[in-house]
Design an enzyme around this catalytic site. Structure first.
Site, PDB file in Angstrom:
ATOM      1  N   GLY A  11       0.851  -1.203   0.000  1.00  0.00           N
ATOM      2  CA  GLY A  11       0.000   0.000   0.000  1.00  0.00           C
ATOM      3  C   GLY A  11       0.877   1.240   0.000  1.00  0.00           C
ATOM      4  N   THR A  91      -8.894   1.168   3.943  1.00  0.00           N
ATOM      5  CA  THR A  91      -9.982   0.487   4.652  1.00  0.00           C
ATOM      6  C   THR A  91     -11.181   1.441   4.688  1.00  0.00           C
ATOM      7  OG1 THR A  91      -9.015   1.325   6.716  1.00  0.00           O
ATOM      8  CG2 THR A  91      -8.502  -0.943   6.120  1.00  0.00           C
ATOM      9  N   SER A 130      -2.759  -0.138   8.602  1.00  0.00           N
ATOM     10  CA  SER A 130      -4.067   0.449   8.302  1.00  0.00           C
ATOM     11  C   SER A 130      -4.879   0.565   9.588  1.00  0.00           C
ATOM     12  CB  SER A 130      -4.856  -0.451   7.353  1.00  0.00           C
ATOM     13  OG  SER A 130      -4.169  -0.678   6.161  1.00  0.00           O
ATOM     14  N   LYS A 219      -6.503   3.392  18.198  1.00  0.00           N
ATOM     15  CA  LYS A 219      -6.476   4.199  16.969  1.00  0.00           C
ATOM     16  C   LYS A 219      -7.862   4.776  16.680  1.00  0.00           C
ATOM     17  CE  LYS A 219      -5.608   6.140  13.197  1.00  0.00           C
ATOM     18  NZ  LYS A 219      -4.890   7.394  13.094  1.00  0.00           N
ATOM     19  N   PHE A 225     -11.820  10.936  19.555  1.00  0.00           N
ATOM     20  CA  PHE A 225     -11.609  12.018  20.532  1.00  0.00           C
ATOM     21  C   PHE A 225     -11.206  13.315  19.831  1.00  0.00           C
ATOM     22  CE2 PHE A 225     -11.412  10.740  25.130  1.00  0.00           C
ATOM     23  CZ  PHE A 225     -12.080   9.540  24.977  1.00  0.00           C
ATOM     24  N   CYS A 275     -10.365  10.062   7.137  1.00  0.00           N
ATOM     25  CA  CYS A 275     -10.450   9.134   8.272  1.00  0.00           C
ATOM     26  C   CYS A 275     -11.438   9.452   9.377  1.00  0.00           C
ATOM     27  CB  CYS A 275      -9.060   8.947   8.859  1.00  0.00           C
ATOM     28  SG  CYS A 275      -7.996   8.084   7.694  1.00  0.00           S
ATOM     29  N   PHE A 337      -8.921  19.412   2.217  1.00  0.00           N
ATOM     30  CA  PHE A 337      -9.645  19.285   3.491  1.00  0.00           C
ATOM     31  C   PHE A 337      -8.936  20.006   4.627  1.00  0.00           C
ATOM     32  CE2 PHE A 337      -7.637  16.222   6.431  1.00  0.00           C
ATOM     33  CZ  PHE A 337      -6.650  15.662   5.634  1.00  0.00           C
TER      34      PHE A 337
HETATM   35  P1  NAD Z   1      -4.594   5.296   0.271  1.00  0.00           P
HETATM   36  O1  NAD Z   1      -5.861   4.984  -0.408  1.00  0.00           O
HETATM   37  O2  NAD Z   1      -3.888   6.580  -0.020  1.00  0.00           O
HETATM   38  O3  NAD Z   1      -3.529   4.115  -0.003  1.00  0.00           O
HETATM   39  C1  NAD Z   1      -3.831   2.759   0.061  1.00  0.00           C
HETATM   40  C2  NAD Z   1      -3.108   2.052  -1.084  1.00  0.00           C
HETATM   41  O4  NAD Z   1      -3.254   0.646  -0.936  1.00  0.00           O
HETATM   42  C3  NAD Z   1      -3.660   2.401  -2.472  1.00  0.00           C
HETATM   43  O5  NAD Z   1      -2.637   2.984  -3.265  1.00  0.00           O
HETATM   44  C4  NAD Z   1      -4.135   1.044  -3.033  1.00  0.00           C
HETATM   45  O6  NAD Z   1      -3.920   0.893  -4.421  1.00  0.00           O
HETATM   46  C5  NAD Z   1      -3.266   0.078  -2.238  1.00  0.00           C
HETATM   47  N1  NAD Z   1      -3.800  -1.296  -2.209  1.00  0.00           N
HETATM   48  C6  NAD Z   1      -5.064  -1.706  -1.954  1.00  0.00           C
HETATM   49  N2  NAD Z   1      -5.134  -3.056  -2.014  1.00  0.00           N
HETATM   50  C7  NAD Z   1      -3.882  -3.509  -2.302  1.00  0.00           C
HETATM   51  C8  NAD Z   1      -3.318  -4.807  -2.485  1.00  0.00           C
HETATM   52  N3  NAD Z   1      -4.057  -5.904  -2.372  1.00  0.00           N
HETATM   53  N4  NAD Z   1      -2.001  -4.891  -2.766  1.00  0.00           N
HETATM   54  C9  NAD Z   1      -1.241  -3.788  -2.902  1.00  0.00           C
HETATM   55  N5  NAD Z   1      -1.719  -2.526  -2.728  1.00  0.00           N
HETATM   56  C10 NAD Z   1      -3.025  -2.392  -2.431  1.00  0.00           C
HETATM   57  O7  NAD Z   1      -4.891   5.172   1.834  1.00  0.00           O
HETATM   58  P2  NAD Z   1      -4.123   5.892   3.044  1.00  0.00           P
HETATM   59  O8  NAD Z   1      -4.647   7.277   3.237  1.00  0.00           O
HETATM   60  O9  NAD Z   1      -2.652   5.679   2.893  1.00  0.00           O
HETATM   61  O10 NAD Z   1      -4.672   5.031   4.264  1.00  0.00           O
HETATM   62  C11 NAD Z   1      -4.267   3.695   4.446  1.00  0.00           C
HETATM   63  C12 NAD Z   1      -4.727   3.245   5.830  1.00  0.00           C
HETATM   64  O11 NAD Z   1      -4.106   4.048   6.838  1.00  0.00           O
HETATM   65  C13 NAD Z   1      -6.233   3.380   6.076  1.00  0.00           C
HETATM   66  O12 NAD Z   1      -6.646   2.313   6.886  1.00  0.00           O
HETATM   67  C14 NAD Z   1      -6.350   4.685   6.838  1.00  0.00           C
HETATM   68  O13 NAD Z   1      -7.483   4.693   7.688  1.00  0.00           O
HETATM   69  C15 NAD Z   1      -5.091   4.684   7.665  1.00  0.00           C
HETATM   70  N6  NAD Z   1      -4.579   6.016   8.046  1.00  0.00           N
HETATM   71  C16 NAD Z   1      -4.574   7.035   7.137  1.00  0.00           C
HETATM   72  C17 NAD Z   1      -4.037   8.277   7.498  1.00  0.00           C
HETATM   73  C18 NAD Z   1      -4.000   9.445   6.538  1.00  0.00           C
HETATM   74  O14 NAD Z   1      -3.616  10.512   6.948  1.00  0.00           O
HETATM   75  N7  NAD Z   1      -4.371   9.306   5.286  1.00  0.00           N
HETATM   76  C19 NAD Z   1      -3.473   8.445   8.769  1.00  0.00           C
HETATM   77  C20 NAD Z   1      -3.486   7.373   9.661  1.00  0.00           C
HETATM   78  C21 NAD Z   1      -4.036   6.153   9.282  1.00  0.00           C
HETATM   79  C1  UGA Z   2      -6.217  13.002  11.548  1.00  0.00           C
HETATM   80  C2  UGA Z   2      -5.531  12.865  12.907  1.00  0.00           C
HETATM   81  O1  UGA Z   2      -5.139  14.158  13.351  1.00  0.00           O
HETATM   82  C3  UGA Z   2      -4.318  11.953  12.811  1.00  0.00           C
HETATM   83  O2  UGA Z   2      -3.759  11.760  14.103  1.00  0.00           O
HETATM   84  C4  UGA Z   2      -4.753  10.598  12.240  1.00  0.00           C
HETATM   85  O3  UGA Z   2      -3.630   9.761  12.060  1.00  0.00           O
HETATM   86  C5  UGA Z   2      -5.422  10.815  10.887  1.00  0.00           C
HETATM   87  O4  UGA Z   2      -6.563  11.713  11.058  1.00  0.00           O
HETATM   88  C6  UGA Z   2      -5.963   9.566  10.277  1.00  0.00           C
HETATM   89  O5  UGA Z   2      -6.202   8.599  10.960  1.00  0.00           O
HETATM   90  O6  UGA Z   2      -6.185   9.659   9.076  1.00  0.00           O
HETATM   91  P1  UGA Z   2      -5.799  14.424   9.349  1.00  0.00           P
HETATM   92  O7  UGA Z   2      -7.201  14.038   9.033  1.00  0.00           O
HETATM   93  O8  UGA Z   2      -4.748  14.193   8.323  1.00  0.00           O
HETATM   94  O9  UGA Z   2      -5.309  13.646  10.659  1.00  0.00           O
HETATM   95  O10 UGA Z   2      -5.734  15.966   9.721  1.00  0.00           O
HETATM   96  P2  UGA Z   2      -6.198  16.805  11.011  1.00  0.00           P
HETATM   97  O11 UGA Z   2      -5.170  17.823  11.288  1.00  0.00           O
HETATM   98  O12 UGA Z   2      -6.597  15.938  12.126  1.00  0.00           O
HETATM   99  O13 UGA Z   2      -7.492  17.569  10.465  1.00  0.00           O
HETATM  100  C7  UGA Z   2      -8.688  16.881  10.197  1.00  0.00           C
HETATM  101  C8  UGA Z   2      -9.770  17.884   9.863  1.00  0.00           C
HETATM  102  O14 UGA Z   2     -10.171  18.609  11.020  1.00  0.00           O
HETATM  103  C9  UGA Z   2      -9.362  18.929   8.829  1.00  0.00           C
HETATM  104  O15 UGA Z   2     -10.441  19.180   7.965  1.00  0.00           O
HETATM  105  C10 UGA Z   2      -9.061  20.144   9.684  1.00  0.00           C
HETATM  106  O16 UGA Z   2      -9.193  21.346   8.995  1.00  0.00           O
HETATM  107  C11 UGA Z   2     -10.120  19.999  10.773  1.00  0.00           C
HETATM  108  N1  UGA Z   2      -9.772  20.686  12.029  1.00  0.00           N
HETATM  109  C12 UGA Z   2      -8.675  20.323  12.720  1.00  0.00           C
HETATM  110  C13 UGA Z   2     -10.617  21.683  12.517  1.00  0.00           C
HETATM  111  O17 UGA Z   2     -11.640  22.028  11.901  1.00  0.00           O
HETATM  112  N2  UGA Z   2     -10.298  22.304  13.703  1.00  0.00           N
HETATM  113  C14 UGA Z   2      -9.207  21.954  14.419  1.00  0.00           C
HETATM  114  O18 UGA Z   2      -8.985  22.543  15.511  1.00  0.00           O
HETATM  115  C15 UGA Z   2      -8.370  20.948  13.919  1.00  0.00           C
END
Ligand code: NAD
Ligand code: UGA
Length: 458
Positions: A11, A91, A130, A219, A225, A275, A337
């Site tokens: 991924g 996911t 994930s 997570k 929260f 997320c 966003f």
């Molecule tokens: P994303 O969609 O950007 O990336 C996921 C990647 O996985 C895609 O490029 C997809 O093609 C690949 N994929 C799917 N199935 C596959 C397979 N079978 N083999 C190989 N590759 C495969 O997603 P993301 O934002 O990186 O999020 C990934 C996970 O991390 C999610 O569960 C999300 O909730 C979590 N997460 C995301 C963030 C964030 O800021 N985006 C922060 C913390 C946690």
């Molecule tokens: C959030 C969490 O902060 C990360 O810890 C977590 O890993 C991630 O989700 C995830 O699981 O994907 P992210 O969504 O990248 O990170 O960015 P944030 O800074 O949390 O902002 C989320 C949203 O809330 C944005 O739209 C932001 O503008 C908004 N926000 C944030 C507010 O409106 N007010 C605030 O005080 C803070």
């Protein structure tokens, strides 16, 4: 060169790419491979035009790529080469069948588990990177350890807490790293292997070890929260607008209580991102499955307030622009966003742009990094939208500007010049409370911010 560890990440998205780039930079003795089924994405990781924008990422990738960091679509080979496999696939919320609209869609996750099993030739540690429902590790273990080829797999949970826009900073200097495993000798051994990776740069006291269920659930709870704080302050912002209290003053006054704290109390047009909503809905679904209706309703309300905050923003624009925006040019400043990312997943701007288009406004979208994604998000309305990277041109002839992303750029624009180029009376709706409202009012704008009394010339 002989590498000390071979690590694979399945991924190559917003989490997999930056996380592995940081591990590669901090641990030159490890060989890191990142694989993805999306060939275009892999090509982009191997080019100068990375698939995601994240401050500091490009430099890290340039330093490590093809030295100890490799991007490829050879999933099978990657699995065979590596003893530790991070799984960082998407996911998303399920869109079909049981739990549609709430439960996590685990099909990509399960497919990865089956691929690991079918291609492996030796035992491995599989790391859940994930975000997953609590108790997913059981399913993962059952799939992997159902093999009859004598291999054993330990499943470790290591959720990611990075926020987009500050991903590299968050990964280099995390508040904590969480690593959960089974409390068996094998589980603890696998957990220590992962601790050892992070200990290369994270102080030991910030690496938390726990049981695997606590790690998975922490997570979901952390995101719930964080989002809850935003919905809490946004709910109070509505009350401020009716009582002449000022939401920034209220947030400061309550946040100075060290038990509450100042961070994450910025009132806004609503939270977006891939997320928060999906993880809370997943938490709600899990609670319902365990018969915890009241707990489910409590967390559901966080999402409901967020949806309401976004629809309130549209209603506010309409009500203050004489109850019609039909045919009016409206400039939306910001589509990502949040600032410092090009990501638009679940961005409030998507919903607000659609709402205004339904009111037949002429919508002009501006954003320094997110216009490519905006075009995809609003494909079905493309004939009704103008995409304009330059905010000055976007505002020309507009009746109103709405600030939807808190880009620094919007704080320093020449608003005298913008005002002169707009239709009169001109309105600004600051959905992020980042502008100098008094000054804008003096220029001649009618100013509406979140959780503040309006500044109107009539
Ligand atoms: P994303 O969609 O950007 O990336 C996921 C990647 O996985 C895609 O490029 C997809 O093609 C690949 N994929 C799917 N199935 C596959 C397979 N079978 N083999 C190989 N590759 C495969 O997603 P993301 O934002 O990186 O999020 C990934 C996970 O991390 C999610 O569960 C999300 O909730 C979590 N997460 C995301 C963030 C964030 O800021 N985006 C922060 C913390 C946690
Ligand atoms: C959030 C969490 O902060 C990360 O810890 C977590 O890993 C991630 O989700 C995830 O699981 O994907 P992210 O969504 O990248 O990170 O960015 P944030 O800074 O949390 O902002 C989320 C949203 O809330 C944005 O739209 C932001 O503008 C908004 N926000 C944030 C507010 O409106 N007010 C605030 O005080 C803070």
């Amino acid at each position: 060169m002989e590498f000390e560890k071979n690590i694979l990440c399945i991924g190559a998205g917003y989490v997999g790419g930056p996380t592995m780039a940081v591990i590669a930079a901090k641990c030159p003795r490890y060989r890191i491979q990142v694989v993805d089924i999306d060939k275009e994405r892999i090509e982009a990781w191997n080019s100068d035009h990375l698939p995601i924008f994240e401050p500091g990422l490009h430099d890290l990738v340039r330093k490590t790529r093809d030295k100890n960091l490799f991007f490829s679509s050879e999933v099978q080979r990657g699995i065979q080469d590596s003893g530790i496999i991070f799984v960082s696939v998407n996911t998303p919320t399920k869109t079909f069948g049981q739990g549609a609209g709430r439960a996590a869609d685990l099909q990509y996750w399960e497919k990865t588990a089956r691929e690991i099993l079918s291609y492996s030739k030796s035992s491995k540690t599989v790391v859940e990177k994930s975000t997953l429902p609590v108790r997913t590790a059981t399913a993962m273990e059952r799939i992997l350890n159902g093999n009859t080829r004598g291999m054993s797999f330990e499943v470790v949970s290591n959720p990611e807490f990075l926020a987009e826009g500050t991903a590299i900073q968050d990964l280099e200097n995390p508040d904590r790293v969480l690593i959960g495993s089974r409390e068996t000798p094998e589980g603890i051994k696998a957990r220590k292997e992962i601790v050892e990776i992070y200990a290369n740069w994270v102080p030991r006291e910030r690496i938390i070890e726990s049981n695997v269920w606590s790690s998975e659930l922490s997570k979901l709870a952390a995101n719930a929260f964080l989002a809850q704080r935003i919905s809490s302050i946004n709910s109070i912002s509505a009350l401020c607008e009716r009582t002449e209290a000022d939401i920034d003053e209220v947030a400061y006054a309550i946040g100075m209580d060290s038990r509450i704290g100042l961070r994450f109390l910025k009132a806004s047009v609503g939270f977006g991102g891939s997320c928060f909503k999906k993880d809370i809905l997943n938490l709600v679904y899990i609670c319902e499955n365990y018969g915890l209706e009241k707990v489910a309703r409590y967390w559901q309300a966080v999402v409901e307030i967020n949806d309401w905050q976004q629809s309130r923003f549209i209603q506010n624009m309409l009500a203050n622009m004489f109850n019609t925006v039909a045919g009016k040019r409206l400039a939306l400043f910001g589509f990502a966003f949040k600032a410092n990312t090009g990501d638009t997943r679940e961005s409030p701007a998507i919903y607000i742009a659609q709402g205004l288009i339904e009111e037949r406004a002429q919508v002009v979208l501006s954003d320094p990094k997110a216009l490519e994604n905006a075009k995809k998000d609003l494909k079905k309305f493309e004939d009704q939208i103008i995409f304009e990277a330059d905010p000055y041109r976007a505002a020309e002839g507009a009746h109103a500007i709405a600030i939807l992303t808190e880009w620094d750029l919007y704080k320093t624009l020449d608003y005298d010049r913008i005002f002169d180029s707009m239709a009169q009376p001109s309105f600004i709706f600051d959905g992020r409370n980042i502008l100098d409202h008094k000054r804008l009012f003096e220029i001649g704008f009618n100013v509406f911010a979140i959780g503040k009394s309006p500044l109107k010339h009539f």
